[in-house]
Design a protein around this motif. Structure first.
Motif, PDB file in Angstrom:
ATOM      1  N   THR A 111       0.849  -1.187   0.000  1.00  0.00           N
ATOM      2  CA  THR A 111       0.000   0.000   0.000  1.00  0.00           C
ATOM      3  C   THR A 111       0.886   1.239   0.000  1.00  0.00           C
ATOM      4  OG1 THR A 111      -1.754  -1.148   1.213  1.00  0.00           O
ATOM      5  CG2 THR A 111      -1.782   1.258   1.273  1.00  0.00           C
ATOM      6  N   ALA A 112       0.510   2.234  -0.833  1.00  0.00           N
ATOM      7  CA  ALA A 112       1.277   3.483  -0.916  1.00  0.00           C
ATOM      8  C   ALA A 112       0.468   4.609  -0.296  1.00  0.00           C
ATOM      9  CB  ALA A 112       1.613   3.804  -2.363  1.00  0.00           C
ATOM     10  N   LEU A 113       1.143   5.450   0.483  1.00  0.00           N
ATOM     11  CA  LEU A 113       0.528   6.621   1.097  1.00  0.00           C
ATOM     12  C   LEU A 113       1.334   7.852   0.686  1.00  0.00           C
ATOM     13  CD1 LEU A 113      -1.525   7.846   3.143  1.00  0.00           C
ATOM     14  CD2 LEU A 113       0.240   7.527   4.898  1.00  0.00           C
ATOM     15  N   LEU A 114       0.665   8.806   0.033  1.00  0.00           N
ATOM     16  CA  LEU A 114       1.293  10.044  -0.407  1.00  0.00           C
ATOM     17  C   LEU A 114       0.661  11.208   0.348  1.00  0.00           C
ATOM     18  CD1 LEU A 114       1.310   9.419  -4.270  1.00  0.00           C
ATOM     19  CD2 LEU A 114       3.132   8.923  -2.649  1.00  0.00           C
ATOM     20  N   VAL A 115       1.477  12.213   0.685  1.00  0.00           N
ATOM     21  CA  VAL A 115       1.023  13.373   1.450  1.00  0.00           C
ATOM     22  C   VAL A 115       1.355  14.635   0.666  1.00  0.00           C
ATOM     23  CG1 VAL A 115       1.232  14.652   3.616  1.00  0.00           C
ATOM     24  CG2 VAL A 115       1.330  12.161   3.631  1.00  0.00           C
ATOM     25  N   ASP A 116       0.421  15.566   0.639  1.00  0.00           N
ATOM     26  CA  ASP A 116       0.620  16.820  -0.073  1.00  0.00           C
ATOM     27  C   ASP A 116       1.762  17.616   0.559  1.00  0.00           C
ATOM     28  OD1 ASP A 116       0.152  18.785  -1.941  1.00  0.00           O
ATOM     29  OD2 ASP A 116      -1.338  19.829  -0.703  1.00  0.00           O
ATOM     30  N   GLY A 117       2.645  18.105  -0.292  1.00  0.00           N
ATOM     31  CA  GLY A 117       3.763  18.913   0.186  1.00  0.00           C
ATOM     32  C   GLY A 117       5.028  18.136   0.445  1.00  0.00           C
ATOM     33  N   ASP A 118       4.990  16.821   0.406  1.00  0.00           N
ATOM     34  CA  ASP A 118       6.188  15.992   0.617  1.00  0.00           C
ATOM     35  C   ASP A 118       6.594  15.340  -0.698  1.00  0.00           C
ATOM     36  OD1 ASP A 118       7.082  15.796   3.529  1.00  0.00           O
ATOM     37  OD2 ASP A 118       4.898  15.543   3.711  1.00  0.00           O
ATOM     38  N   GLU A 119       7.886  15.297  -0.966  1.00  0.00           N
ATOM     39  CA  GLU A 119       8.384  14.688  -2.197  1.00  0.00           C
ATOM     40  C   GLU A 119       8.800  13.229  -1.970  1.00  0.00           C
ATOM     41  OE1 GLU A 119      12.868  16.628  -1.726  1.00  0.00           O
ATOM     42  OE2 GLU A 119      11.589  17.192  -3.419  1.00  0.00           O
ATOM     43  N   ALA A 120       8.143  12.595  -1.038  1.00  0.00           N
ATOM     44  CA  ALA A 120       8.357  11.166  -0.779  1.00  0.00           C
ATOM     45  C   ALA A 120       7.030  10.559  -0.360  1.00  0.00           C
ATOM     46  CB  ALA A 120       9.414  10.948   0.306  1.00  0.00           C
ATOM     47  N   GLY A 121       6.915   9.258  -0.547  1.00  0.00           N
ATOM     48  CA  GLY A 121       5.736   8.531  -0.113  1.00  0.00           C
ATOM     49  C   GLY A 121       6.113   7.429   0.853  1.00  0.00           C
ATOM     50  N   ILE A 122       5.106   6.825   1.481  1.00  0.00           N
ATOM     51  CA  ILE A 122       5.337   5.714   2.411  1.00  0.00           C
ATOM     52  C   ILE A 122       4.797   4.443   1.790  1.00  0.00           C
ATOM     53  CG2 ILE A 122       4.833   4.776   4.695  1.00  0.00           C
ATOM     54  CD1 ILE A 122       4.503   7.592   5.728  1.00  0.00           C
ATOM     55  N   LEU A 123       5.625   3.418   1.771  1.00  0.00           N
ATOM     56  CA  LEU A 123       5.209   2.086   1.322  1.00  0.00           C
ATOM     57  C   LEU A 123       4.968   1.219   2.550  1.00  0.00           C
ATOM     58  CD1 LEU A 123       7.583   1.465  -1.722  1.00  0.00           C
ATOM     59  CD2 LEU A 123       5.097   1.672  -1.793  1.00  0.00           C
ATOM     60  N   ILE A 124       3.768   0.695   2.676  1.00  0.00           N
ATOM     61  CA  ILE A 124       3.382  -0.125   3.830  1.00  0.00           C
ATOM     62  C   ILE A 124       3.251  -1.566   3.371  1.00  0.00           C
ATOM     63  CG2 ILE A 124       1.733  -0.362   5.721  1.00  0.00           C
ATOM     64  CD1 ILE A 124       0.694   2.472   4.886  1.00  0.00           C
ATOM     65  N   ALA A 125       3.932  -2.467   4.046  1.00  0.00           N
ATOM     66  CA  ALA A 125       3.901  -3.885   3.667  1.00  0.00           C
ATOM     67  C   ALA A 125       2.573  -4.499   4.103  1.00  0.00           C
ATOM     68  CB  ALA A 125       5.064  -4.634   4.304  1.00  0.00           C
ATOM     69  N   THR A 126       1.675  -4.671   3.148  1.00  0.00           N
ATOM     70  CA  THR A 126       0.354  -5.240   3.452  1.00  0.00           C
ATOM     71  C   THR A 126       0.022  -6.384   2.511  1.00  0.00           C
ATOM     72  OG1 THR A 126      -0.628  -3.538   2.020  1.00  0.00           O
ATOM     73  CG2 THR A 126      -0.589  -3.097   4.385  1.00  0.00           C
ATOM     74  N   ARG A 127       1.045  -7.063   1.998  1.00  0.00           N
ATOM     75  CA  ARG A 127       0.797  -8.124   1.030  1.00  0.00           C
ATOM     76  C   ARG A 127      -0.014  -9.250   1.670  1.00  0.00           C
ATOM     77  NH1 ARG A 127       6.470  -8.655  -2.404  1.00  0.00           N
ATOM     78  NH2 ARG A 127       6.869  -6.408  -2.540  1.00  0.00           N
ATOM     79  N   GLY A 128      -1.014  -9.687   0.945  1.00  0.00           N
ATOM     80  CA  GLY A 128      -1.870 -10.755   1.467  1.00  0.00           C
ATOM     81  C   GLY A 128      -2.558 -11.494   0.349  1.00  0.00           C
ATOM     82  N   TRP A 129      -1.746 -12.160  -0.527  1.00  0.00           N
ATOM     83  CA  TRP A 129      -2.310 -12.861  -1.677  1.00  0.00           C
ATOM     84  C   TRP A 129      -3.061 -14.106  -1.237  1.00  0.00           C
ATOM     85  CZ3 TRP A 129       3.268 -12.660  -1.572  1.00  0.00           C
ATOM     86  CH2 TRP A 129       3.805 -11.512  -2.142  1.00  0.00           C
TER      87      TRP A 129
END
Length: 506
Positions: A111-129
């Motif tokens: 899962t990716a989380l992006l925030v306004d004003g930041d030039e980086a995002g957060i990748l959250i390990a939520t894999r569940g195939w």
């Protein structure tokens, strides 16, 4: 492409890239009661563990959105850092500034989380195939020993290895191959035991792969093999975690491929294909007898039809007189030569073998047995083949089933027809010429720098210690040295007691 500080620009790029993705889940929401900032979350339904995401991560972020973010600024932390350090309870997350990596990880189930004003995002390990858990072995069945097998989820497979080898020297390097499939692979090895040149060669061959996609370990095996013109396998495929773990402690490298329930072990000499997991679960006496039986079975699977043709067609005088008369009487009414008898029955047997694999398991075994009986009996009754030919072909098939590795069996199945062809043309001379050609070919092969016929060739390089686990299996207490695969500085695998910390690097 770098992530922009303008969240709307990032959203526009992602939604254009993921257009027509019916399984895409996305949401834009505000954070902070004053100085309100916007955040954007995106993931793929079915690839993600929604329970973890929607019950433990998103609610905490939403609850934290009621607190003004300016309360954190006195610590000179950005909103992204605040969310990462205090807004999420999961430990498996990281920052990412490259949009291409964001897209790849979302396609992989994160899962990716992006925030306004930041030039980086957060990748959250939520894999569940979706997965079928840890299954039982199906192709490498043993009477005594573990029945666990690898599964299609690579992370499960690495856990099965870690469970068996609790050593900090077990390293797992993860990357991906395939321009379009981006298939995850893991290179597993014991840092202190593996030969550096072997590990370097493995990584080099993997780095040189440039194909659209890798969907199975078999495809990767073919791409890293040194000689594509030989039918003999140069990598060992196994579905057993215990065999892979044993190979790691011997100095071999295991390659795990996501979506494939097998591991690739390299290097792989011919001797390794005749070793089974249960060889070390029972007494050395019976296992030595079984090991010799496998090598004899390999010779019969390769040579028996050709030997029958050579003797019956060119050298019947080599047979005892009574046996020669019986064979002549059995073939008296057969209208075709012996080589055609063998080819007809071999072709029928190969068809039955293939049909038995493709049919459902409860039906396949029945078809193989009943089909073989019916076809053999019908061919003899119709006068197309003699009863002795049916016996020869049946013994050849049974001998091939006694070999514990399917890849080497396939090689013997192909080489068998070379022996048949030369024996039909030149008799015993052709039979021996065919065997010599195959032997020369095997002696010329190398697997990641090691002789393919080791220890039967160049066994003195390792002080002939590998013979203790070749044609016979010596008692485990006698096998104090690791095989040739291991780093020469780490040859001893049986250490005196109280030697110290086993995790300490020498």
């Amino acid at each position: 492409m770098k992530i922009s500080t303008d969240l709307d620009k990032n959203i526009e790029y992602l939604e254009d890239l993921f257009a027509d993705f019916g399984d895409l889940v996305k949401r834009k929401f505000p954070i902070g009661s004053s100085l309100r900032r916007w955040a954007y979350v995106i993931y793929l339904d079915g690839m993600t563990d929604r329970g973890v995401l929607e019950q433990t991560i998103l609610p905490r972020i939403m609850a934290g959105s009621q607190k003004p973010p300016e309360m954190f600024f006195h610590r000179e932390m950005s909103l992204l850092e605040t969310l990462k350090d205090g807004g999420m309870t999961t430990a498996d997350l990281r920052e990412e500034t490259d949009m291409n990596n964001i897209v790849h990880m979302v396609l992989s189930g994160d899962t990716a989380l992006l925030v306004d004003g930041d030039e980086a995002g957060i990748l959250i390990a939520t894999r569940g195939w979706p997965n079928r858990g840890v299954p039982e072995t199906s192709t490498e069945v043993v009477v005594q020993g573990s029945n666990e097998a690898f599964t299609e989820v690579m992370r499960f497979n690495t856990a099965l290895l870690r469970r068996r080898v609790k050593d900090t020297n077990l390293k797992i390097k993860q990357s991906n191959v395939g321009r379009r499939s981006k298939t995850d692979i893991a290179v597993c090895y014991m840092e202190d035991v593996v030969r550096p040149e072997v590990l370097e060669e493995v990584e080099k061959r993997l780095a040189n792969i440039a194909v659209d996609g890798i969907l199975d370990a078999g495809a990767l095996e073919e791409l890293i093999e040194e000689d594509i013109a030989t039918p003999f396998p140069q990598c060992q495929i196994t579905e057993r975690p215990d065999k892979a773990a044993s190979g790691l402690m011997e100095g071999r490298v295991a390659i795990l491929v996501d979506n494939s329930p097998t591991a690739i072990l390299v290097p792989a000499t011919m001797n390794s294909f005749f070793q089974a997991s249960e060889d070390y679960s029972q007494g050395w006496e019976i296992m030595s007898f079984t090991r010799l039986l496998r090598f004899a079975a390999a010779f019969f699977a390769l040579a028996l039809p050709g030997l029958y043709i050579a003797i019956t067609t060119f050298h019947p005088n080599m047979l005892p007189t009574l046996l020669a008369f019986k064979m002549a009487a059995a073939r008296e009414a057969i209208p075709i030569p012996a080589v055609m008898e063998i080819l007809i029955m071999e072709f029928a047997f190969e068809l039955l073998r293939e049909a038995g694999i493709r049919l459902p398991r409860p039906v396949g075994s029945s078809i193989g047995i009943i089909g073989g009986l019916i076809v053999g009996d019908a061919a003899v009754s119709a006068g197309l083949v003699s009863p002795l030919v049916v016996i020869v072909v049946a013994l050849t098939g049974i001998a091939s089933f006694a070999i514990p590795n399917y890849s080497i069996v396939s090689a013997f199945r192909l080489c068998k027809f070379l022996v048949i062809a030369l024996a039909a043309a030149l008799g015993l001379l052709g039979f021996w010429v065919a065997l010599i050609i195959i032997l020369i070919h095997l002696a010329s092969m190398k697997t990641f720098g090691l002789p393919y016929l080791f220890p039967f060739a160049a066994g003195d390089v390792n002080g002939y210690t590998d013979f203790k686990d070749s044609l016979f299996r010596a008692p485990i207490t006698f096998m104090k040295k690791r095989p040739i695969y291991a780093n020469p500085d780490q040859q001893n695998r049986q250490q005196p007691p109280n030697l110290g910390n086993p995790h300490r690097k020498e």
